[in-house]
Enzyme design. Sequence first.
Site, PDB file in Angstrom:
ATOM      1  N   ASP A  75       1.630 -15.805   6.232  1.00 40.20           N
ATOM      2  CA  ASP A  75       1.302 -16.770   5.783  1.00 40.20           C
ATOM      3  C   ASP A  75       1.525 -17.689   4.712  1.00 40.20           C
ATOM      4  O   ASP A  75       1.921 -18.676   4.580  1.00 40.20           O
ATOM      5  CB  ASP A  75      -0.504 -16.930   6.096  1.00 40.20           C
ATOM      6  CG  ASP A  75      -0.344 -17.552   8.198  1.00 40.20           C
ATOM      7  OD1 ASP A  75       1.139 -17.496   8.854  1.00 40.20           O
ATOM      8  OD2 ASP A  75      -1.428 -17.443   8.448  1.00 40.20           O
ATOM      9  N   ARG A  98       7.260   1.030  13.669  1.00 37.59           N
ATOM     10  CA  ARG A  98       8.277   0.000  12.039  1.00 37.59           C
ATOM     11  C   ARG A  98       9.111  -1.119  12.182  1.00 37.59           C
ATOM     12  O   ARG A  98       9.553  -1.455  10.957  1.00 37.59           O
ATOM     13  CB  ARG A  98       8.769   1.614  11.140  1.00 37.59           C
ATOM     14  CG  ARG A  98       7.132   1.981  10.562  1.00 37.59           C
ATOM     15  CD  ARG A  98       8.171   2.719   9.668  1.00 37.59           C
ATOM     16  NE  ARG A  98       7.153   4.204   9.879  1.00 37.59           N
ATOM     17  CZ  ARG A  98       6.617   4.686   9.646  1.00 37.59           C
ATOM     18  NH1 ARG A  98       5.471   3.715   8.473  1.00 37.59           N
ATOM     19  NH2 ARG A  98       5.079   5.353   9.143  1.00 37.59           N
ATOM     20  N   PRO A 127       1.097  -1.333  -0.246  1.00 34.10           N
ATOM     21  CA  PRO A 127      -0.122   0.040  -0.034  1.00 34.10           C
ATOM     22  C   PRO A 127       0.368   1.320   0.124  1.00 34.10           C
ATOM     23  O   PRO A 127       2.127   1.193   0.281  1.00 34.10           O
ATOM     24  CB  PRO A 127      -0.854  -0.089   1.362  1.00 34.10           C
ATOM     25  CG  PRO A 127      -0.449  -1.245   2.400  1.00 34.10           C
ATOM     26  CD  PRO A 127       0.845  -1.889   1.637  1.00 34.10           C
ATOM     27  N   ASN A 128      -0.085   2.481  -0.950  1.00 31.47           N
ATOM     28  CA  ASN A 128       0.640   3.739  -0.738  1.00 31.47           C
ATOM     29  C   ASN A 128       2.485   3.828  -1.563  1.00 31.47           C
ATOM     30  O   ASN A 128       2.921   5.012  -1.790  1.00 31.47           O
ATOM     31  CB  ASN A 128       1.201   4.246   0.494  1.00 31.47           C
ATOM     32  CG  ASN A 128      -0.181   4.170   0.983  1.00 31.47           C
ATOM     33  OD1 ASN A 128      -1.292   4.258   0.681  1.00 31.47           O
ATOM     34  ND2 ASN A 128      -0.392   4.030   2.319  1.00 31.47           N
ATOM     35  N   ARG A 132       5.218  11.442  -3.117  1.00 25.96           N
ATOM     36  CA  ARG A 132       5.030  10.605  -1.057  1.00 25.96           C
ATOM     37  C   ARG A 132       6.313  11.201   0.137  1.00 25.96           C
ATOM     38  O   ARG A 132       7.496  10.175  -0.267  1.00 25.96           O
ATOM     39  CB  ARG A 132       4.769   9.462  -1.348  1.00 25.96           C
ATOM     40  CG  ARG A 132       4.388   8.909   0.210  1.00 25.96           C
ATOM     41  CD  ARG A 132       4.293   7.490   0.213  1.00 25.96           C
ATOM     42  NE  ARG A 132       4.243   6.799   1.769  1.00 25.96           N
ATOM     43  CZ  ARG A 132       4.272   5.617   2.211  1.00 25.96           C
ATOM     44  NH1 ARG A 132       4.931   4.616   1.297  1.00 25.96           N
ATOM     45  NH2 ARG A 132       3.779   4.912   3.092  1.00 25.96           N
ATOM     46  N   TYR A 150      11.343   8.927   1.656  1.00 27.52           N
ATOM     47  CA  TYR A 150      11.108   7.459   0.249  1.00 27.52           C
ATOM     48  C   TYR A 150      11.661   8.244  -1.012  1.00 27.52           C
ATOM     49  O   TYR A 150      12.119   7.476  -1.937  1.00 27.52           O
ATOM     50  CB  TYR A 150       9.762   7.388   0.227  1.00 27.52           C
ATOM     51  CG  TYR A 150       8.799   6.872   1.050  1.00 27.52           C
ATOM     52  CD1 TYR A 150       9.618   5.628   2.045  1.00 27.52           C
ATOM     53  CD2 TYR A 150       7.836   7.708   2.139  1.00 27.52           C
ATOM     54  CE1 TYR A 150       9.136   4.420   3.315  1.00 27.52           C
ATOM     55  CE2 TYR A 150       7.707   7.134   2.835  1.00 27.52           C
ATOM     56  CZ  TYR A 150       7.877   5.697   3.424  1.00 27.52           C
ATOM     57  OH  TYR A 150       7.013   5.213   4.810  1.00 27.52           O
ATOM     58  N   GLU A 153      13.245  -9.339   1.557  1.00 27.25           N
ATOM     59  CA  GLU A 153      12.426  -8.270   1.964  1.00 27.25           C
ATOM     60  C   GLU A 153      13.116  -7.066   1.963  1.00 27.25           C
ATOM     61  O   GLU A 153      14.464  -7.072   2.272  1.00 27.25           O
ATOM     62  CB  GLU A 153      12.000  -7.807   3.710  1.00 27.25           C
ATOM     63  CG  GLU A 153      11.336  -7.374   3.560  1.00 27.25           C
ATOM     64  CD  GLU A 153      11.466  -7.551   5.825  1.00 27.25           C
ATOM     65  OE1 GLU A 153      11.372  -8.469   6.223  1.00 27.25           O
ATOM     66  OE2 GLU A 153      10.457  -6.357   6.259  1.00 27.25           O
ATOM     67  N   HIS A 180      12.405  -2.460   2.692  1.00 26.87           N
ATOM     68  CA  HIS A 180      12.357  -1.090   2.158  1.00 26.87           C
ATOM     69  C   HIS A 180      12.867  -0.275   2.062  1.00 26.87           C
ATOM     70  O   HIS A 180      14.271  -0.245   2.246  1.00 26.87           O
ATOM     71  CB  HIS A 180      12.172  -0.739   3.684  1.00 26.87           C
ATOM     72  CG  HIS A 180      10.955  -2.038   4.579  1.00 26.87           C
ATOM     73  ND1 HIS A 180       9.579  -2.515   4.463  1.00 26.87           N
ATOM     74  CD2 HIS A 180      11.210  -3.603   4.699  1.00 26.87           C
ATOM     75  CE1 HIS A 180       9.295  -3.265   5.084  1.00 26.87           C
ATOM     76  NE2 HIS A 180      10.319  -4.093   5.186  1.00 26.87           N
ATOM     77  N   ASN A 197       8.126  -5.713  -0.913  1.00 23.40           N
ATOM     78  CA  ASN A 197       8.227  -4.489   0.022  1.00 23.40           C
ATOM     79  C   ASN A 197       6.864  -4.711   0.474  1.00 23.40           C
ATOM     80  O   ASN A 197       5.676  -3.363  -0.465  1.00 23.40           O
ATOM     81  CB  ASN A 197       8.655  -3.181  -0.808  1.00 23.40           C
ATOM     82  CG  ASN A 197       8.440  -1.872   0.160  1.00 23.40           C
ATOM     83  OD1 ASN A 197       8.071  -1.839   1.307  1.00 23.40           O
ATOM     84  ND2 ASN A 197       9.413  -0.734  -0.067  1.00 23.40           N
ATOM     85  N   ALA A 199       3.198  -1.090   4.803  1.00 20.94           N
ATOM     86  CA  ALA A 199       2.829  -1.115   5.589  1.00 20.94           C
ATOM     87  C   ALA A 199       2.524  -2.497   6.602  1.00 20.94           C
ATOM     88  O   ALA A 199       2.415  -2.679   7.628  1.00 20.94           O
ATOM     89  CB  ALA A 199       1.570   0.399   6.265  1.00 20.94           C
ATOM     90  N   ARG A 217      12.913   4.457  12.568  1.00 18.11           N
ATOM     91  CA  ARG A 217      11.746   5.334  12.629  1.00 18.11           C
ATOM     92  C   ARG A 217      11.671   4.404  13.663  1.00 18.11           C
ATOM     93  O   ARG A 217      11.410   4.369  14.246  1.00 18.11           O
ATOM     94  CB  ARG A 217      11.186   4.927  10.681  1.00 18.11           C
ATOM     95  CG  ARG A 217      12.026   5.193   9.777  1.00 18.11           C
ATOM     96  CD  ARG A 217      11.450   5.085   8.520  1.00 18.11           C
ATOM     97  NE  ARG A 217      10.159   5.775   8.901  1.00 18.11           N
ATOM     98  CZ  ARG A 217       9.374   5.635   7.532  1.00 18.11           C
ATOM     99  NH1 ARG A 217       9.308   4.678   6.695  1.00 18.11           N
ATOM    100  NH2 ARG A 217       7.977   6.505   7.754  1.00 18.11           N
ATOM    101  N   SER A 265      13.069   2.719   3.073  1.00 16.42           N
ATOM    102  CA  SER A 265      13.695   3.650   4.423  1.00 16.42           C
ATOM    103  C   SER A 265      14.775   2.690   5.216  1.00 16.42           C
ATOM    104  O   SER A 265      14.480   1.153   5.723  1.00 16.42           O
ATOM    105  CB  SER A 265      12.622   4.670   4.947  1.00 16.42           C
ATOM    106  OG  SER A 265      11.538   3.961   5.154  1.00 16.42           O
TER     107      SER A 265
HETATM  108  C1  DQA Z   1       8.675   1.289   3.720  1.00 13.93           C
HETATM  109  C2  DQA Z   1       8.333   1.424   5.540  1.00 13.93           C
HETATM  110  C3  DQA Z   1       7.079   1.053   5.843  1.00 13.93           C
HETATM  111  O1  DQA Z   1       6.951   0.822   7.358  1.00 13.93           O
HETATM  112  C4  DQA Z   1       5.994   1.823   5.120  1.00 13.93           C
HETATM  113  O2  DQA Z   1       4.710   1.636   6.146  1.00 13.93           O
HETATM  114  C5  DQA Z   1       5.995   1.630   3.849  1.00 13.93           C
HETATM  115  C6  DQA Z   1       7.124   2.078   3.689  1.00 13.93           C
HETATM  116  C7  DQA Z   1       9.704   1.487   2.930  1.00 13.93           C
HETATM  117  O3  DQA Z   1       9.965   0.719   2.025  1.00 13.93           O
HETATM  118  O4  DQA Z   1      10.526   1.745   3.407  1.00 13.93           O
HETATM  119  O5  DQA Z   1       4.966   1.811   3.242  1.00 13.93           O
HETATM  120  O6  DQA Z   1       7.387  -0.098   3.532  1.00 13.93           O
END
Ligand code: DQA
Length: 145
Positions: free
Chosen positions: A88, A112, A11-12, A19, A24, A99, A101, A75, A78, A108, A103
């Site tokens: 699962d 997180r 998401p996002n 954003r 980011y 995995e 991310h 990624n 949230a 943070r 950031s």
């Molecule tokens: C994120 C870090 C997450 O905590 C956050 O909710 C994101 C982006 C990152 O790529 O740094 O949406 O996954």
Amino acid sequence: MAALILVLNGPNLNLLGTREPEIYGTATLDDIHQMMNKSASALGWQIDFRQSNHEGELVDWIQWGRVHASAIIINAGAYTHTSVAILDALRAFDKAIIEVHLSNLFQRETFRHHSYITPVARGLICGFGARGYALALDALRDIVS
Ligand code: DQA
């Protein structure tokens, strides 16, 4: 057949570039997609790059990956910090999971610092912005044949 790497974004992440760029960065998700396509084709691999704001859709895609993908780069945004359903689904994926991310989660908020994904991932890359996706692909060179 060329290995297919499934790259999942939660998401996002569709808002990347606009954003919170101070956290980011300014690369858009499309920039990342194009960069990965280039790096993957140099390795003779294919990328299937997806983004969803919906937890269930991410679960469906991970299940699809069980049959079609050689590895998953994820990624989960949230959902990283909340989703047992994604954990699962990943548990049922028996190939490599990386995995990513953008950031550095550990610089943070404390909520997180916990990830449901890290225990099932081969490794975690965070804090390098968009380059983290390229690093994930590079890490897979020793894992995916
Ligand atoms: C994120 C870090 C997450 O905590 C956050 O909710 C994101 C982006 C990152 O790529 O740094 O949406 O996954």
